[in-house]
Design a protein around this motif. Sequence first.
Motif, PDB file in Angstrom:
ATOM      1  N   UNK A   7       0.875  -1.164   0.000  1.00  0.00           N
ATOM      2  CA  UNK A   7       0.000   0.000   0.000  1.00  0.00           C
ATOM      3  C   UNK A   7       0.917   1.221   0.000  1.00  0.00           C
ATOM      4  N   UNK A   8       0.655   2.176  -0.866  1.00  0.00           N
ATOM      5  CA  UNK A   8       1.512   3.336  -1.042  1.00  0.00           C
ATOM      6  C   UNK A   8       0.705   4.608  -0.813  1.00  0.00           C
ATOM      7  N   UNK A   9       1.236   5.493   0.025  1.00  0.00           N
ATOM      8  CA  UNK A   9       0.577   6.776   0.293  1.00  0.00           C
ATOM      9  C   UNK A   9       1.631   7.879   0.277  1.00  0.00           C
ATOM     10  N   UNK A  10       1.388   8.919  -0.533  1.00  0.00           N
ATOM     11  CA  UNK A  10       2.275  10.081  -0.593  1.00  0.00           C
ATOM     12  C   UNK A  10       1.492  11.282  -0.091  1.00  0.00           C
ATOM     13  N   UNK A  11       1.986  11.893   0.993  1.00  0.00           N
ATOM     14  CA  UNK A  11       1.307  13.031   1.610  1.00  0.00           C
ATOM     15  C   UNK A  11       2.052  14.326   1.322  1.00  0.00           C
ATOM     16  N   UNK A  40      14.525  -7.658  -4.940  1.00  0.00           N
ATOM     17  CA  UNK A  40      13.988  -6.347  -5.333  1.00  0.00           C
ATOM     18  C   UNK A  40      12.486  -6.434  -5.580  1.00  0.00           C
ATOM     19  N   UNK A  41      11.812  -5.352  -5.287  1.00  0.00           N
ATOM     20  CA  UNK A  41      10.375  -5.274  -5.533  1.00  0.00           C
ATOM     21  C   UNK A  41      10.126  -5.030  -7.015  1.00  0.00           C
ATOM     22  N   UNK A  63       3.217   0.309   3.219  1.00  0.00           N
ATOM     23  CA  UNK A  63       3.009  -0.900   4.020  1.00  0.00           C
ATOM     24  C   UNK A  63       3.314  -2.090   3.127  1.00  0.00           C
ATOM     25  N   UNK A  64       4.293  -2.868   3.510  1.00  0.00           N
ATOM     26  CA  UNK A  64       4.684  -4.069   2.770  1.00  0.00           C
ATOM     27  C   UNK A  64       4.049  -5.257   3.486  1.00  0.00           C
ATOM     28  N   UNK A  73       5.009  -4.856   7.284  1.00  0.00           N
ATOM     29  CA  UNK A  73       6.117  -3.994   7.702  1.00  0.00           C
ATOM     30  C   UNK A  73       5.807  -2.582   7.202  1.00  0.00           C
ATOM     31  N   UNK A  74       5.577  -1.637   8.128  1.00  0.00           N
ATOM     32  CA  UNK A  74       5.350  -0.258   7.704  1.00  0.00           C
ATOM     33  C   UNK A  74       6.681   0.464   7.486  1.00  0.00           C
ATOM     34  N   UNK A  75       6.812   1.111   6.346  1.00  0.00           N
ATOM     35  CA  UNK A  75       8.020   1.875   6.023  1.00  0.00           C
ATOM     36  C   UNK A  75       7.617   3.320   5.748  1.00  0.00           C
ATOM     37  N   UNK A  76       8.483   4.261   6.140  1.00  0.00           N
ATOM     38  CA  UNK A  76       8.182   5.657   5.884  1.00  0.00           C
ATOM     39  C   UNK A  76       9.472   6.432   5.634  1.00  0.00           C
ATOM     40  N   UNK A  77       9.409   7.353   4.694  1.00  0.00           N
ATOM     41  CA  UNK A  77      10.522   8.242   4.395  1.00  0.00           C
ATOM     42  C   UNK A  77       9.935   9.613   4.072  1.00  0.00           C
ATOM     43  N   UNK A  78      10.769  10.623   4.178  1.00  0.00           N
ATOM     44  CA  UNK A  78      10.304  11.975   3.850  1.00  0.00           C
ATOM     45  C   UNK A  78      11.385  12.706   3.084  1.00  0.00           C
TER      46      UNK A  78
END
Length: 82
Positions: A7-11, A40-41, A63-64, A73-78
């Motif tokens: 699941x991909x979310x860009x805020x 690799x994905x 969310x992977x 596994x939740x991942x987050x970057x900014x």
Amino acid sequence: MAQVRCDLRISKPDGSLSGDELDLPCFVTPLETDPKLLFPSTAGVKFTAEAGDPKGTWIVAINVRDTLRNVTIPLQASFEMR
């Protein structure tokens, strides 16, 4: 067999969403090697800034989900757009 969905979310800096995609196939394939290795994905994230995009901190959250083992596994970057 690997069944990994994302699941991909860009805020945007104001909290509104630039992108929100659910249940993307990130790694769905038979495994013929050690499953503990890194793979690799098949999905990726690409961002291109445009002149009208708001300045500030943008957040990318992914969310992977391993659907066979029921593990997420939740991942987050900014990044900062100036």
